[in-house]
Design a protein around this motif. Structure first.
Motif, short mmCIF file in Angstrom:
data_model
loop_
_atom_site.label_atom_id
_atom_site.label_comp_id
_atom_site.label_asym_id
_atom_site.label_seq_id
_atom_site.Cartn_x
_atom_site.Cartn_y
_atom_site.Cartn_z
N PRO A 84 0.81 -1.24 0.00
CA PRO A 84 0.00 0.00 0.00
C PRO A 84 0.83 1.27 0.00
N TRP A 85 1.84 1.34 0.90
CA TRP A 85 2.62 2.59 0.90
C TRP A 85 3.55 2.66 -0.30
N ALA A 86 4.02 1.49 -0.82
CA ALA A 86 4.86 1.50 -2.01
C ALA A 86 4.09 2.06 -3.20
N LEU A 87 2.81 1.66 -3.35
CA LEU A 87 1.99 2.21 -4.42
C LEU A 87 1.78 3.70 -4.24
N ALA A 136 3.01 9.00 8.38
CA ALA A 136 2.16 7.81 8.35
C ALA A 136 2.77 6.73 7.45
N GLU A 137 3.33 7.14 6.31
CA GLU A 137 3.93 6.18 5.40
C GLU A 137 5.20 5.58 5.98
N PRO A 193 4.81 2.76 15.57
CA PRO A 193 3.76 3.74 15.83
C PRO A 193 4.16 5.11 15.30
N GLU A 194 3.18 5.90 14.87
CA GLU A 194 3.49 7.23 14.36
C GLU A 194 4.18 8.09 15.42
N LYS A 205 7.65 10.21 14.95
CA LYS A 205 7.79 11.64 15.25
C LYS A 205 8.93 11.89 16.24
N LYS A 206 9.02 11.05 17.26
CA LYS A 206 10.07 11.21 18.26
C LYS A 206 11.45 11.04 17.64
#
Length: 466
Positions: free
Chosen positions: A31-34, A151-152, A160-161, A165-166
């Motif tokens: 999904p993220w590759a697409l 997210a990607e 986890p997002e 971020k951290k």
């Protein structure tokens, strides 16, 4: 079959010939590759071809991958290559006018020197990324060099997002410092700890971001690491406890006392465990808290005479939960957080021991102050602007502290609204410092009076308005 959560674990299984593991890896990353391929290619069918070819290339070269943790970044680089191959193999599908309207044509007037400079900057960026610790490398490479969203990146790395971020936040000052060296930029490197005492450092960083001052603020988890970097010139300035600054100055560190960071702001917490250990956690040997405990000892020897253990502020709650300590005395918001989590209760605040006491100061290395006095003055002005903003809006200060330290914003705001810490009267005061130094000597925290002449340096504060 049940697949492990980590893509690295699945990669390890796939390298051992586990076909189910490879199929699970493809299913997870597709999904993220697409999404990545569709941002680079106009046609959905081309994106699907690029993803399929990229997975095939990765499968064939899987044994050449040095570290399974690097698979997402490695795959993204291979996918980008396949997208580029498809792009250059197809004729243009839209007019030059459309390209120009969307700023997709290359900028005109670029010289060969410009192209070399761009290539050098990209190489410097890659080198800076490569210098990151392993746990920060892949997340930052995917986000910065391959343009993936948070997210990607989280989906690609199985994290986890919040963790993504951290890790991006932690890497930012490290990358800034590496790239500043490449550009030859001036940097003003300021250290702080994740405590409410140092809130102005966090707020000034937030307010100054992108506004010209060459600030590189760095969060430390221990006073020992901060003191070592300040002593050896890896920091230009730091928010630091006054006894520790005096100790470093006595040992020869060229420090100037530019302003107070705050007043008050610490609390003594006791564990709720029935069999709590009779040991108190303190932030360091040369701490304000040892001075205050000695002062308290005249009236409360049962607490002030407890054996002590050095524990970093962000570790005190965990140490209390494990009964390694039965009490701790350190800066907020850790006492409020301890109370909020039901681990302990606040027995005493530092303001109850010595109202308006001196604690952390902003100490600047003298060589930097001598060469770049205007930078120091601009930073002090920014700190005072941050102070005024926090006074008007406690929610702002709490939100910034939460973003910079991970502490719950509600806990941070409670500290501010309760008035547990004050940011008034921050001008460096030589008599006040001398009086505190005498207390530190009387407490045995300092062996001898510090060399105070020339230490307090008020000239960096803005002149009072008439």
């Amino acid at each position: 079959m049940g697949m492990p959560f980590s893509p690295a674990s699945i990669v390890c299984m796939a390298r051992r010939g586990d076909a189910d593991a490879w199929r699970a890896l493809v299913a997870r990353l597709t999904p993220w590759a697409l999404g990545l391929a569709r941002r680079k290619l106009a046609r959905a069918s081309d994106a699907e071809d690029a993803v399929q070819d990229a997975f095939l290339t990765c499968f064939r070269k899987l044994d050449s991958l040095r570290s399974p943790d690097a698979f997402p970044s490695w795959f993204a680089a291979i996918l980008t290559t396949h997208c580029h191959r498809i792009t250059v193999s197809r004729p243009a599908a839209i007019s030059l006018e459309v390209l120009d309207d969307n700023a997709l044509l290359p900028a005109t007037g670029r010289t060969p020197e410009d192209e070399v400079g761009t290539a050098q900057l990209l190489a410097a960026c890659d080198a800076a990324l490569a210098a990151l610790p392993p746990h920060l490398l892949d997340v930052n490479r995917l986000h910065i060099r391959h343009g993936l969203s948070i997210a990607e990146v989280a989906a690609a790395c199985g994290l986890p997002e919040g963790t993504v971020k951290k890790r991006l936040f932690t890497a930012r000052p490290l990358l800034q410092q590496q790239l500043a060296r490449f550009r030859g930029d001036l940097l003003f490197r300021v250290g702080y700890l994740p405590v409410s005492d140092h809130l102005l450092a966090m707020c000034a960083d937030h307010l100054l971001r992108g506004r010209g001052l060459p600030l590189l603020s760095r969060r430390y988890l221990s006073w020992a690491a901060l003191a070592d970097d300040l002593t050896h010139g890896r920091l230009d300035a730091a928010f630091i406890m006054a006894p520790l600054a005096l100790s470093l100055r006595g040992a020869g560190a060229p420090l100037r006392y530019v302003m107070d960071g705050h007043h008050e702001g610490s609390a003594l917490s006791l564990s709720r465990l029935a069999g709590r250990r009779r040991v108190m956690g303190l932030p360091g040997a040369f701490s304000t808290h040892r001075v205050l405990l000695a002062h308290l000892g005249l009236e409360c020897s049962g607490v002030s005479n407890l054996p002590t253990l050095v524990v970093n502020p962000s570790s005190v709650i965990a140490s209390m939960q494990h009964n390694e300590i039965g009490a701790f005395f350190c800066a907020e918001p850790w006492s409020t957080k301890c109370l909020h989590e039901g681990v302990g209760y606040t027995a005493l605040r530092s303001a109850d021991i010595l109202p308006r006491h001196l604690c952390c100061i902003l100490a600047v290395r003298q060589p930097f102050a001598d060469r770049h006095g205007q930078v120091v003055a601009d930073y002090v002005r920014a700190l005072l602007t941050a102070r005024d903003r926090v006074r008007r809006d406690a929610a702002f200060g709490a939100a910034v502290q939460s973003a910079f330290t991970g502490v719950d914003a509600g806990v941070a705001r409670q500290v501010l609204e309760r008035g547990a810490i004050t940011f008034d009267d921050l001008e460096p005061d030589a008599p006040r410092m001398a009086a505190f130094a005498r207390l530190a000597v009387d407490a045995g925290v300092l062996a001898e009076p510090a060399a105070l002449p020339g230490f307090a340096c008020p000239e960096f504060l803005p002149a009072p308005t008439p």
